[in-house]
Write an enzyme that holds these catalytic residues in place. Structure first.
Site, PDB file in Angstrom:
ATOM      1  N   GLY A  15      82.116   7.585  72.452  1.00 32.19           N
ATOM      2  CA  GLY A  15      82.137   8.376  71.471  1.00 32.19           C
ATOM      3  C   GLY A  15      83.661   8.856  71.295  1.00 32.19           C
ATOM      4  O   GLY A  15      84.360   8.806  72.353  1.00 32.19           O
ATOM      5  N   ARG A  76      80.043   0.977  69.913  1.00 35.12           N
ATOM      6  CA  ARG A  76      79.270   0.660  71.001  1.00 35.12           C
ATOM      7  C   ARG A  76      78.920  -0.883  71.168  1.00 35.12           C
ATOM      8  O   ARG A  76      78.263  -1.080  69.923  1.00 35.12           O
ATOM      9  CB  ARG A  76      78.150   1.749  71.090  1.00 35.12           C
ATOM     10  CG  ARG A  76      78.589   3.134  70.852  1.00 35.12           C
ATOM     11  CD  ARG A  76      77.337   4.063  71.400  1.00 35.12           C
ATOM     12  NE  ARG A  76      77.875   5.578  71.268  1.00 35.12           N
ATOM     13  CZ  ARG A  76      78.307   6.471  71.827  1.00 35.12           C
ATOM     14  NH1 ARG A  76      78.502   6.045  73.140  1.00 35.12           N
ATOM     15  NH2 ARG A  76      78.503   7.519  71.271  1.00 35.12           N
ATOM     16  N   ASP A 107      81.916   7.478  80.809  1.00 31.91           N
ATOM     17  CA  ASP A 107      81.312   6.703  81.744  1.00 31.91           C
ATOM     18  C   ASP A 107      80.860   5.375  81.555  1.00 31.91           C
ATOM     19  O   ASP A 107      80.798   4.363  82.272  1.00 31.91           O
ATOM     20  CB  ASP A 107      80.490   7.544  82.754  1.00 31.91           C
ATOM     21  CG  ASP A 107      79.456   8.262  82.117  1.00 31.91           C
ATOM     22  OD1 ASP A 107      79.424   7.789  80.985  1.00 31.91           O
ATOM     23  OD2 ASP A 107      78.395   8.723  82.737  1.00 31.91           O
ATOM     24  N   THR A 130      86.505  12.036  76.477  1.00 34.92           N
ATOM     25  CA  THR A 130      85.242  12.541  75.901  1.00 34.92           C
ATOM     26  C   THR A 130      85.170  13.815  76.000  1.00 34.92           C
ATOM     27  O   THR A 130      85.662  14.530  77.003  1.00 34.92           O
ATOM     28  CB  THR A 130      83.872  11.924  76.965  1.00 34.92           C
ATOM     29  OG1 THR A 130      82.718  12.601  76.691  1.00 34.92           O
ATOM     30  CG2 THR A 130      84.015  12.138  78.397  1.00 34.92           C
ATOM     31  N   ASP A 132      82.561  16.154  76.543  1.00 35.42           N
ATOM     32  CA  ASP A 132      81.679  16.818  77.384  1.00 35.42           C
ATOM     33  C   ASP A 132      82.140  16.935  78.839  1.00 35.42           C
ATOM     34  O   ASP A 132      81.698  17.976  79.405  1.00 35.42           O
ATOM     35  CB  ASP A 132      80.525  15.663  77.596  1.00 35.42           C
ATOM     36  CG  ASP A 132      79.639  15.375  76.428  1.00 35.42           C
ATOM     37  OD1 ASP A 132      79.843  16.244  75.473  1.00 35.42           O
ATOM     38  OD2 ASP A 132      78.844  14.448  76.419  1.00 35.42           O
ATOM     39  N   ASP A 134      82.137  15.326  81.496  1.00 37.71           N
ATOM     40  CA  ASP A 134      81.033  15.125  82.604  1.00 37.71           C
ATOM     41  C   ASP A 134      81.397  14.051  83.325  1.00 37.71           C
ATOM     42  O   ASP A 134      80.635  13.125  83.864  1.00 37.71           O
ATOM     43  CB  ASP A 134      79.747  14.871  81.989  1.00 37.71           C
ATOM     44  CG  ASP A 134      79.716  13.727  80.814  1.00 37.71           C
ATOM     45  OD1 ASP A 134      80.935  13.274  80.270  1.00 37.71           O
ATOM     46  OD2 ASP A 134      78.723  13.357  80.406  1.00 37.71           O
ATOM     47  N   ARG A 176      74.514  16.778  76.231  1.00 37.45           N
ATOM     48  CA  ARG A 176      73.236  16.372  76.632  1.00 37.45           C
ATOM     49  C   ARG A 176      72.841  16.445  77.869  1.00 37.45           C
ATOM     50  O   ARG A 176      71.860  16.767  78.282  1.00 37.45           O
ATOM     51  CB  ARG A 176      72.929  14.961  76.115  1.00 37.45           C
ATOM     52  CG  ARG A 176      72.452  14.458  74.703  1.00 37.45           C
ATOM     53  CD  ARG A 176      72.574  13.243  74.422  1.00 37.45           C
ATOM     54  NE  ARG A 176      73.859  12.618  74.509  1.00 37.45           N
ATOM     55  CZ  ARG A 176      74.386  11.676  74.098  1.00 37.45           C
ATOM     56  NH1 ARG A 176      73.652  10.732  73.670  1.00 37.45           N
ATOM     57  NH2 ARG A 176      75.860  11.173  74.327  1.00 37.45           N
TER      58      ARG A 176
HETATM   59  P1  ATP Z   1      80.310   9.027  75.666  1.00 38.13           P
HETATM   60  O1  ATP Z   1      80.635   9.650  76.974  1.00 38.13           O
HETATM   61  O2  ATP Z   1      81.070   9.203  74.515  1.00 38.13           O
HETATM   62  O3  ATP Z   1      78.961   8.409  75.399  1.00 38.13           O
HETATM   63  P2  ATP Z   1      80.599   6.306  76.715  1.00 38.13           P
HETATM   64  O4  ATP Z   1      81.870   5.553  77.157  1.00 38.13           O
HETATM   65  O5  ATP Z   1      80.020   6.712  78.080  1.00 38.13           O
HETATM   66  O6  ATP Z   1      81.178   7.498  75.793  1.00 38.13           O
HETATM   67  P3  ATP Z   1      78.761   4.477  75.971  1.00 38.13           P
HETATM   68  O7  ATP Z   1      78.211   4.146  74.829  1.00 38.13           O
HETATM   69  O8  ATP Z   1      77.512   4.788  77.151  1.00 38.13           O
HETATM   70  O9  ATP Z   1      79.783   5.381  75.810  1.00 38.13           O
HETATM   71  O10 ATP Z   1      79.661   3.059  76.389  1.00 38.13           O
HETATM   72  C1  ATP Z   1      80.311   2.528  75.437  1.00 38.13           C
HETATM   73  C2  ATP Z   1      80.416   0.856  75.684  1.00 38.13           C
HETATM   74  O11 ATP Z   1      80.516   0.330  77.067  1.00 38.13           O
HETATM   75  C3  ATP Z   1      78.888   0.388  75.378  1.00 38.13           C
HETATM   76  O12 ATP Z   1      78.618   0.314  73.885  1.00 38.13           O
HETATM   77  C4  ATP Z   1      79.004  -0.902  76.249  1.00 38.13           C
HETATM   78  O13 ATP Z   1      79.543  -1.997  75.337  1.00 38.13           O
HETATM   79  C5  ATP Z   1      79.734  -0.702  77.334  1.00 38.13           C
HETATM   80  N1  ATP Z   1      79.107  -0.430  78.542  1.00 38.13           N
HETATM   81  C6  ATP Z   1      78.418   0.783  78.757  1.00 38.13           C
HETATM   82  N2  ATP Z   1      77.532   0.696  79.926  1.00 38.13           N
HETATM   83  C7  ATP Z   1      77.572  -0.850  80.128  1.00 38.13           C
HETATM   84  C8  ATP Z   1      77.095  -1.936  81.214  1.00 38.13           C
HETATM   85  N3  ATP Z   1      76.290  -1.253  82.095  1.00 38.13           N
HETATM   86  N4  ATP Z   1      77.457  -2.921  81.162  1.00 38.13           N
HETATM   87  C9  ATP Z   1      78.128  -3.408  80.247  1.00 38.13           C
HETATM   88  N5  ATP Z   1      78.945  -2.729  79.311  1.00 38.13           N
HETATM   89  C10 ATP Z   1      78.575  -1.477  79.427  1.00 38.13           C
END
Ligand code: ATP
Length: 328
Positions: A15, A76, A107, A130, A132, A134, A176
Site C-alpha cells: 500500500g 502487489r 511487512d 505504511t 498503519d 504496525d 485492519r
Molecule cells: P501494506 O502494509 O500497505 O499492506 P505490505 O508491504 O504489507 O504493505 P503486501 O501486499 O502484504 O503489502 O506485500 C507486498 C508484496 O510483497 C506482495 O504483493 C508480494 O509481492 C510480496 N510478498 C509478500 N509476502 C510475501 C511472501 N511470503 N513471499 C514472497 N513475497 C511476498
C-alpha cells in the site's frame, strides 16, 4: 566510504503512504552524494520481475518531497511469491547491474525481501512505509503521522455537524489489524469512545458508556472505530445495534477510507523519510543487509527483517489509560 556496491535499486511496494516520495528522494540523493548509481524500480516486485526500471539522478527527484503517493508506483505481485518469479527478479537485477535493493513498504514487502535475501544472498534494506504504524522495530512508519493529521482534521469537521444536530457519529478509520490510528486520532479529536482490535470493549460496555454520556448531558458524540475492531461485525452493524438499543440518539456513520492514505506528507513524515533514506543507503555501503531502518527515541536503528516481520508492534497502554480518563 569504499564499498563493492556501485548501484542501488529503490522501489515502493504494498500500500502507498505519504512520505514514500520523500524516501525515494533521500535514497537517490544519498547515492548521488556517495557517487554511486541509483535505479528506480516501478511497480514494486512486479516491475522488478519485468525489468521496469529507470536510472535516477539527484535532479530526477526534485519537487517530489511534498507529494503523496509514490512516483515509482506500487503494486502487489503474486508472481514474486513464487520461486520462479523471484528467480526472474534476480536475473533482472543482475542484468541491470544492480548490487543492492532498498524496499519501501510494509511487512509483506519485507517478508518478500527477506526470502529473496535468503535465496540469493542479495543485499536488501527495508524502510517502513505504511500508514498503519504496525511494524515491529520502529516507533513510527512513514505516512502514519500524515494519516493521523488527515483523520483528526476530518473528525473535527464532522464534530461541527454532530454538535449542530445533536448526533452520534460512528467514524471508521483505517487499521485492519492495529488500533494505533484509531487510538491516537480518538484521543487527538476528543472522541467519546475509541474501539480498537487490541481491546474488545464489548457491546454492553459501549451502550453503558454512551448512556452515561447521555445522562450527564452530552447531546452529541463521536465514536472512533478502527477498521479491524471486533465489537460489531462492522461499523454499520455496530451503529444499527446502538440505534436499536438507544432510540433517543440520531446516529450517522462515516467511513474515512482512502482519504487517510493520500495527501501532502507532514513535515514530520518528510524529515523521517529523509533520515531513513540516508540510513538505508549508508547501511548498505557499510556492508550490512537484511535489516529494516526504524526509529526509537528519535534515534535511527536497525532491526533484522525477520524480527520486523515476526514481531508484534504493541499498542500504547499508557495512551489507552489516557483515553479512558479523557472519556470519563
Ligand atoms: P501494506 O502494509 O500497505 O499492506 P505490505 O508491504 O504489507 O504493505 P503486501 O501486499 O502484504 O503489502 O506485500 C507486498 C508484496 O510483497 C506482495 O504483493 C508480494 O509481492 C510480496 N510478498 C509478500 N509476502 C510475501 C511472501 N511470503 N513471499 C514472497 N513475497 C511476498
Amino acid at each position: 566510504m569504499t564499498s563493492t556496491i556501485k548501484k542501488i535499486g529503490v522501489m515502493t511496494s504494498g500500500g502507498d503512504s505519504p512520505g514514500m516520495n520523500a524516501a525515494i528522494r533521500a535514497v537517490v540523493r544519498t547515492c548521488a552524494f556517495h557517487k554511486i548509481k541509483c535505479i528506480g524500480i516501478y511497480r514494486g516486485y512486479q516491475g522488478l520481475i519485468e525489468g521496469d526500471m529507470v536510472e535516477m539522478s539527484a535532479r530526477s527527484v526534485r519537487n517530489i518531497i511534498n507529494r503523496g503517493g509514490t512516483i515509482l508506483k506500487s503494486a502487489r505481485s503474486q508472481e514474486f511469491r513464487t520461486k520462479e518469479g523471484r528467480k526472474k527478479a534476480h536475473d533482472s537485477l543482475v542484468k541491470n547491474g544492480v548490487d543492492a535493493l532498498v524496499v519501501i513498504g510494509g511487512d509483506g514487502s519485507f517478508t518478500g525481501g527477506m526470502i529473496f535475501n535468503e535465496e540469493f544472498g542479495y543485499p536488501v534494506i527495508g524502510i517502513p512505509g505504511t500508514i498503519d504504524n504496525d511494524i515491529f522495530g520502529t516507533k513510527f512508519t512513514l505516512g502514519y503521522d500524515t494519516a493521523l493529521n488527515t483523520a483528526v482534521e476530518a473528525i473535527d469537521r464532522i464534530r461541527d455537524t454532530a454538535s449542530s444536530h445533536d448526533r452520534l457519529f460512528f467514524i471508521e478509520v483505517m487499521g485492519r489489524d492495529a488500533g494505533h490510528i484509531a487510538l491516537n486520532v480518538g484521543v487527538g479529536a476528543g472522541a467519546e469512545e475509541i474501539l480498537i482490535p487490541e481491546e474488545d470493549l464489548g457491546l454492553d460496555r459501549l451502550l453503558e458508556s454512551l448512556e452515561k454520556s447521555r445522562v450527564t448531558g452530552k447531546t452529541s458524540s463521536i465514536v472512533v472505530v478502527a477498521e479491524g475492531d471486533k465489537t460489531g461485525e462492522n461499523v454499520f452493524q455496530l451503529a444499527e445495534y446502538v440505534e436499536k438499543n438507544m432510540p433517543d440518539y440520531d446516529i450517522r456513520v462515516t467511513v474515512l477510507g482512502h482519504v487517510q492514505r493520500g495527501g501532502t506528507p507532514t513535515c514530520r513524515d518528510r524529515v523521517l523519510a529523509s533520515r531513513m533514506g540516508v540510513k538505508a543507503v549508508e547501511t548498505l555501503l557499510e556492508g550490512k543487509s537484511n535489516f529494516m531502518v526504524g526509529i526509537s527515541n528519535d534515534e535511527l536503528n536497525l532491526t533484522p527483517l525477520e524480527r520486523a516481520v515476526k514481531g508484534k508492534s504493541e499498542i500504547d497502554k499508557e495512551l489507552i489509560r489516557v483515553s479512558d480518563i479523557m472519556t470519563t
